[in-house]
Design an enzyme around this catalytic site. Structure first.
Site, short mmCIF file in Angstrom:
data_model
loop_
_atom_site.label_atom_id
_atom_site.label_comp_id
_atom_site.label_asym_id
_atom_site.label_seq_id
_atom_site.Cartn_x
_atom_site.Cartn_y
_atom_site.Cartn_z
N ASP A 1 13.56 -35.74 2.55
CA ASP A 1 12.47 -35.37 2.05
C ASP A 1 11.69 -36.54 1.51
O ASP A 1 11.61 -36.09 -0.10
CB ASP A 1 12.62 -34.11 2.31
N ASP B 1 6.55 -36.97 4.58
CA ASP B 1 5.66 -36.13 4.49
C ASP B 1 5.33 -36.33 4.61
O ASP B 1 4.50 -37.45 4.01
CB ASP B 1 6.41 -35.21 2.97
N GLU C 1 6.33 -37.63 9.50
CA GLU C 1 5.78 -36.35 9.64
C GLU C 1 4.28 -36.58 10.35
O GLU C 1 3.38 -36.58 9.68
CB GLU C 1 6.24 -35.06 9.03
N HIS D 1 10.35 -26.00 10.12
CA HIS D 1 10.26 -25.19 8.42
C HIS D 1 8.70 -24.47 8.84
O HIS D 1 8.09 -24.30 7.57
CB HIS D 1 10.85 -25.18 7.46
N ASP D 2 7.97 -25.55 9.22
CA ASP D 2 6.41 -24.80 9.37
C ASP D 2 5.62 -24.55 10.09
O ASP D 2 5.00 -23.94 10.95
CB ASP D 2 5.46 -26.01 9.10
#
Ligand code: GLC
Length: 572
Positions: A138, A240, A307, A368-369
């Protein structure tokens, strides 16, 4: 130029002992060439493969501190290989004060001691590669931790050589913040620094100051970070908040959001018109792609995934125009889509139609969000969703635990850890419920740790765990394995063309096709029996797989779908 082939199946097929009805040749460009009948098709690993996201704090603890770590992931690689995925993406593992659980990086070129060491990382990479699994990291380029040495210097004085590495601005004439931009975690996005008499910008926590990507020195330093990990052998990055990286140069106010309501969270008070998705971000993405491309020349392609939470028409430019950008701009549409057959059909068709020439699709059900798919759709439809994710055209990304049907776990107030929840409590914005530990078996703490896990386990972990569900052919885990096996065995599913089929009621149906190989996928998105008239060519096709145990019911061209049933039909 004639493509050279070696008649050796790539290691990742052989080692896992898969029998596939195709012969595989590894081409000189290190892509995989599939031969099925007379059809030749080339698909890089990141198109044919399936990505699996690991939230490292919650996957496997190896040192008894209640927090997952790299050695823990190594222990579970065989389980992942058995599941049948192709690549792992690990949320951040770098040195971090953990204000945002690793998305606040204090050193991009080291591993946080909670997760292990650089040597542990090298071992994980070697072990993953030995099993034919790719490994993605990431990359968090938009912001650092406020403890990063760069920010410490930047904050030291207005004349420090790194001052311009971050976004410093004078106060507004009334002494307030320079503009009305709001942090994604609530509150002003500007933090006052009394010592130097200026504000700095942070799109997220004040502990996460945004880097100034208009500064060439920042670009050089961050490109070096990519090279550091590519040199170690990583297969790519998830980037990210890519669309946040450049802000309008003159920092104008964002317009108010006319649709805002308090339950949406403060960040939505304004539209992020000037603070994100600026035209100059595309050159930034293209430069990263150039770096990845330089490494791809010497082996399997290194991949970039962005993302990006944007509507489809604003997502597509991130594939790149004249210059290539990311391979896969994450497509999050399924997470919030209305779970209704016609609406999903339209969404899929619109997305396919919007793809630029050569743009490879991708699909995501959770991360994960965001709320887990089982929480949003229920257990019965979570199985249908799994079939959808793994049979649409494009690279799927699975979120750890979804293969167990994990749902959102209620977190008692005293155990809340996520700053998102702590800053705007009670709105349901917190992400702890989707970051709870993986359950491996019925032993203490579900085999995750010998210590009390950092977040609570789901209540039904004694039965909802890998060991128990692997023994149950009717479990959702068994379904995921079957779906992944089917993808691997049928190029039509992995890389084939896609066409929607006429259907009515709650049925979403489509065809996948690769040369002579044609399959039908029919999904009942409701809780009533549904019928589908199959196309002529599919009449009498035997079912390959159903989300519900027991044979699917087909008579001639009439397919009867049980409530919440999805089926794949494959001509014998
Ligand atoms: C991304 C991450 C999220 C994090 C945020 C700030 O959206 O997925 O977990 O909080 O960026 O880095």
């Amino acid at each position: 130029m004639r493509r050279q082939t070696r008649s050796i199946a790539p290691l990742w097929y052989l080692e896992r002992g898969f029998r596939v009805p195709i012969s595989l040749f590894k081409g000189a460009d290190h892509n995989f060439q599939y031969r099925h009948g007379s059809v030749h098709m080339i698909a890089p690993w990141w198109q044919a493969g399936v990505i699996y996201q690991i939230y490292p704090r919650s996957f496997q603890d190896s040192d008894g501190d209640g927090i997952g770590d790299l050695n823990g992931i190594v222990q579970r690689l065989d389980s992942l290989a058995a599941l049948g995925i192709d690549a792992i993406w690990i949320s951040p593992i770098y040195s971090s004060p953990m204000a945002d659980f690793g998305y606040d990086v204090a050193d991009y070129c080291d591993v946080d001691p909670r997760f292990g060491t650089l040597a542990d990382f090298d071992e994980l990479l070697a072990q993953a590669h030995a099993r034919g699994l790719k490994l993605l990291l990431d990359f968090v380029p938009n912001h650092t931790s406020d403890r990063h040495a760069w920010f410490v210097e930047s904050q030291a004085s207005r004349t420090n050589s790194r001052r311009d590495w971050y976004l410093w601005r004078d106060a507004a004439p009334d002494g307030g913040p320079p503009n009305n931009w709001i942090s994604d975690f609530g509150g002003s996005a500007w933090e006052w620094d009394g010592a130097t008499g200026q504000y700095y910008y942070h799109a997220f926590l004040r502990e996460q100051p945004d880097l100034n990507w208009r500064n060439p020195a920042v670009q050089v330093a961050m490109h070096d970070v990519l090279r550091f990990w590519f040199d170690r052998g990583v297969d790519g990055f998830r980037i990210d908040v890519l669309w946040h990286m450049i802000k309008a140069a003159d920092f104008p106010d964002n317009p108010p959001n006319p649709a805002w309501q308090p339950g949406m969270g403060e960040m939505h008070r304004v539209l992020q018109f000037h603070s994100a998705d600026q035209p100059e971000v595309h050159a930034i993405a293209a430069a990263m792609r150039d770096i990845a491309g330089g490494y791809s020349a010497t082996g399997d392609e290194r991949v970039l995934i962005g993302e990006i939470y944007l509507p489809v028409e604003r997502l597509m430019p991130y594939y790149g125009g004249e210059r290539a950008e990311v391979h896969l701009p994450f497509n999050f549409q399924l997470i919030d889509a209305p779970w209704e057959a016609r609406a999903l059909a339209r969404l899929i068709a619109d997305y396919e139609a919007a793809l630029p020439p050569g743009g490879w699709p991708n699909w995501v059900l959770g991360n994960h969000d965001r709320p887990r798919v089982a929480a949003k759709r229920g257990q019965a439809q979570a199985r249908v969703a799994a079939m959808l994710l793994l049979t649409l055209r494009g690279t799927p990304t699975l979120y750890y635990g979804d293969e167990l049907g994990l749902s959102d776990v209620a977190i008692p107030y005293e155990r809340v850890r996520d700053p998102r929840e702590l800053r705007e409590p009670g709105l349901g914005l917190g992400r702890d419920p989707v970051r709870t530990p993986m359950a491996w078996d019925a032993s203490e703490n579900a085999g995750f740790s010998t210590a009390r896990p950092w977040l609570p386990l789901h209540e039904d972990w004694p039965t909802r765990n890998v060991a128990v569900m692997a023994e149950d052919p009717a479990s959702i885990l068994a379904l995921y394995r079957q779906l992944l096996t089917a993808r691997r065995a049928h190029p039509a599913l992995a890389i084939g063309d896609f066409a929607l089929l006429d259907s009515a009621g709650d049925v979403l149906a489509y065809e996948r096709r690769q040369g002579a190989q044609r399959l039908v996928v029919a999904l009942n998105l409701g809780a009533q029996v549904q019928h589908l008239d199959l196309p002529d060519w599919a009449g009498g096709c035997p079912p390959l797989l159903s989300t519900i145990p027991g044979p699917a019911q087909i008579e001639g061209r009439a397919l009867r779908l049980r409530p919440n049933e999805g089926v794949i039909l494959a001509p014998a």
